[in-house]
Design a protein around this motif. Sequence first.
Motif, PDB file in Angstrom:
ATOM      1  N   TYR A   1       0.871  -1.179  -0.283  1.00 56.23           N
ATOM      2  CA  TYR A   1      -0.211   0.109  -0.290  1.00 56.23           C
ATOM      3  C   TYR A   1       1.156   1.256   0.277  1.00 56.23           C
ATOM      4  O   TYR A   1       0.669   2.187  -1.159  1.00 56.23           O
TER       5      TYR A   1
ATOM      6  N   VAL B   1       2.274   3.937  -3.153  1.00 55.88           N
ATOM      7  CA  VAL B   1       2.488   4.916  -3.492  1.00 55.88           C
ATOM      8  C   VAL B   1       3.085   5.851  -3.633  1.00 55.88           C
ATOM      9  O   VAL B   1       3.395   7.240  -4.323  1.00 55.88           O
TER      10      VAL B   1
ATOM     11  N   LYS C   1       2.612   7.753  -9.532  1.00 56.26           N
ATOM     12  CA  LYS C   1       1.174   8.945  -9.721  1.00 56.26           C
ATOM     13  C   LYS C   1       0.178   9.821 -10.754  1.00 56.26           C
ATOM     14  O   LYS C   1      -0.308  10.594 -11.109  1.00 56.26           O
TER      15      LYS C   1
ATOM     16  N   TRP D   1      -2.004   4.431 -11.727  1.00 57.41           N
ATOM     17  CA  TRP D   1      -2.769   5.773 -10.646  1.00 57.41           C
ATOM     18  C   TRP D   1      -3.835   4.865  -9.699  1.00 57.41           C
ATOM     19  O   TRP D   1      -4.529   5.257  -9.260  1.00 57.41           O
ATOM     20  N   PRO D   2      -5.425   5.157 -11.217  1.00 60.42           N
ATOM     21  CA  PRO D   2      -6.271   5.060 -10.741  1.00 60.42           C
ATOM     22  C   PRO D   2      -6.764   3.796  -9.937  1.00 60.42           C
ATOM     23  O   PRO D   2      -7.394   4.015  -9.064  1.00 60.42           O
TER      24      PRO D   2
ATOM     25  N   LYS E   1      -4.531   4.076  -6.255  1.00 60.40           N
ATOM     26  CA  LYS E   1      -5.283   4.937  -5.579  1.00 60.40           C
ATOM     27  C   LYS E   1      -6.045   4.779  -3.887  1.00 60.40           C
ATOM     28  O   LYS E   1      -6.529   4.480  -3.161  1.00 60.40           O
ATOM     29  N   ASP E   2      -7.115   3.619  -5.471  1.00 66.53           N
ATOM     30  CA  ASP E   2      -8.482   2.520  -4.677  1.00 66.53           C
ATOM     31  C   ASP E   2      -7.254   1.554  -3.870  1.00 66.53           C
ATOM     32  O   ASP E   2      -6.561   1.039  -4.058  1.00 66.53           O
TER      33      ASP E   2
END
Lengths: 276, 236, 263
Positions: free
Chosen positions: C87, C91, C97, C102-103, C106-107
């Motif tokens: 996680y 990130v 990013k 990223w999409p 991000k979750d």
Amino acid sequence: MIKIIETLGVANKSLASESRDSVESETLLKATKIEKNFGNTPVLKGISLTANRGDIITLIGSSGSGKSTFLRCLNLLEQPDGGELEVHGQKIGFKNTRHGRAPENDRHVQWMRSRVAMVFQNFNLWAHMTLLENIVEAPIHVLGVSKSKAYEHAHSLLERVGLAERSEHYPSQLSGGQQQRGAIARALAMNPDVMLFDEPTSALDPELVGDVLRVIRSLKEEGRTMILVTHEMQFAEDVSTKIMYLNQGKVEEVGTPSQIFGHPSSARLRQFLSTR
Amino acid sequence: MLNLHGYGMRLFEGALVTIELAVLSLVIAVLFGLMTASAKLSGNRMLHLLATLYTTLIRGVPDLVLMMLFFFGGQTLVNSLSDAVYARFGVDFFININPFVAGVLTIGLIFGAYMGETFRGAIQSVEKGQVEAAAACGMSRSLIFRRVKFPLMMSHALPGLSNNWQVLLKTTALVSIIGLSDMVRVATQASKATFEPFTFMLFVGAVYLILTSFSEWIFKRLRLKYHAGYVGAAND
Amino acid sequence: MTDLLPVEVTVWLMNRDIFTPATLEVYWVGVKATLKLVSLSLLFGFIISLPLSFARASSNSFIRVPVKIYTYIFRGTPLIIQLYLMYYGVVFIDDVKDSWMWPLVKDPFLPALVAFTLNTVAYTTEIFHGAIANTPRGEVEAARAYGMNTFLLYRRIIFPSAFRRALPSYGNEVILTLHASAIASTVTIMDITGAAQFVYSRFYAPFSAFTFAAVLYLVITLVLLYIIRKLESRFNPQLREVRKSRRKMMFFGNAIQEKRPGA
């Protein structure tokens, strides 16, 4: 509690000294009308036995006749549901509990067991101890013998049963015959008055039986009092002073080996012997 | 090379917290485990039911949820207790549940349920003949337990014990969530402050790996020692 | 009012209004998230473990050793570290990013799914490997004697036989994955534990909030156990009679056999 044992010990000694002149009749173990039920099934229907010093009593009978159960009642590994037990003239008291009859006094039972040694069918040497440790365990912790004496005695016993080189082995590293001879040494280490043998050769390979029987025979020569359960008929005939034939929880016939094997009177015993 | 950005000392302290926590929890767990096992084998219906309820509940719910329940729930329980005492008797006191103590008790309680099964199995696998032989020598109940039953039981319990210890060690990582400054919490804080999560997480992971490998080695030696009686086949 | 009533009643009164339709909705969302995460991890875990467990038993050390190292590392470290690595790690990687990834990242769901899958694969591989290694020699020899080739041997004899043996441990692994998933809440996933934390922070009623979560987990555990038992007796008919009599005695007490084997 301790006092009881002490007085028992004294009684034991005085009894022993009194009867020195009448060795023949000294009664070491006496069971009267022992009864035992498993659930609702009676397995022992009132069996009596008296073992005097030097007696070698062999219990024979088909499996299920109750001979092993009776032997286990003699040192209270099984609790008899009826009857009386006397060791060295000391009666074992019983009381009735919620779970049936139980000995009145645990210490008394422990004292009795330390006088009556048992040799098991499956040897039951303690798996986490070496052979030597197995032998000194009870003398040190139950009888309170000093370590040096216990070890000395143990070494001589191992010598005697032919296992002097195996003293540091664990039971799992020994053959069945060696384990059983070790178990006999463990029993002898207690200097017992009476030795009980519960089918000592039944779990052994045929070629290992001889060594164990030879050791037991040597015990007869030193005048040990023994009660045996065995299927070795020839051996029973050779060593016993008395044979008891059990059938369905009762004593069917008692006698000297020559009577039992030579002139069996009951039809059942004749049939039992003929199938051997 | 490895740059811990000055967090080295705090990580070391965190590692000590982890180890202390694990060892103390193990002690509690063994105690609870022995109690549970004897309750289940006691033949007393009430005790058996209680022990079964305990093991079922603990083993049916995640460790983290139990931890939060005991830690956060325990605090409110203590708080409302002190409120009630103040309202009734006018005595004001405040107890803050120490997260370390709460962690030890919770992990101990959780693993006690698993240890209970380990010990029960171990006690049952002690052969009847071994105990009978001891009784036949005239040993008293306590002597039989001390000299025969317990050592044999421990040798049977060692594999399960070692397994539970390994899992327990890793479970201590969860106390970082309830606010204890163990290794993982220090690493999380350091990651956020330095934007180098890989460095710190991999470092802590490596420490855990060393700890689990080391304890595996120790248990292997213990097993060899205690299983001395079981190795080697019959040789005549 | 508080000074007149016993503590327990006060506590209960304080907490009385936390189980509103709104909070139950939060828990329901949590149950769905937990089930989704756990079932997907187990599904992917099962599929990946199968080939890996055979690789683990390979006589070629270039195939066997990497698998061994993988299972050793993942079983020797806490899952939470693995989760944090996935996680936070992803990130914080530069450029992620700005990339197309990223999409997805991000979750927190995807990193969590990857972490849980990798973790359960390590344990499942060892379970399957153990079951394969324990295939009775005689069964293999008999198959060879009847002229089966290696592929047929694995497909018809070793695999079905190993699967039966693996079932109890695998069932254990299923339940432990469910329980392990509780830490997903630490990376902001609204699973059952996350829901409980949310309700706790809203109403400051930790006891009710977490007890309710515990009950939800317990119910799911018992349902899973029931299914596992059904499967076991379906695949191991010889166990049926034994189980029946044993189950009566043990209730659910022994159902969850043990924690995960250590590293």
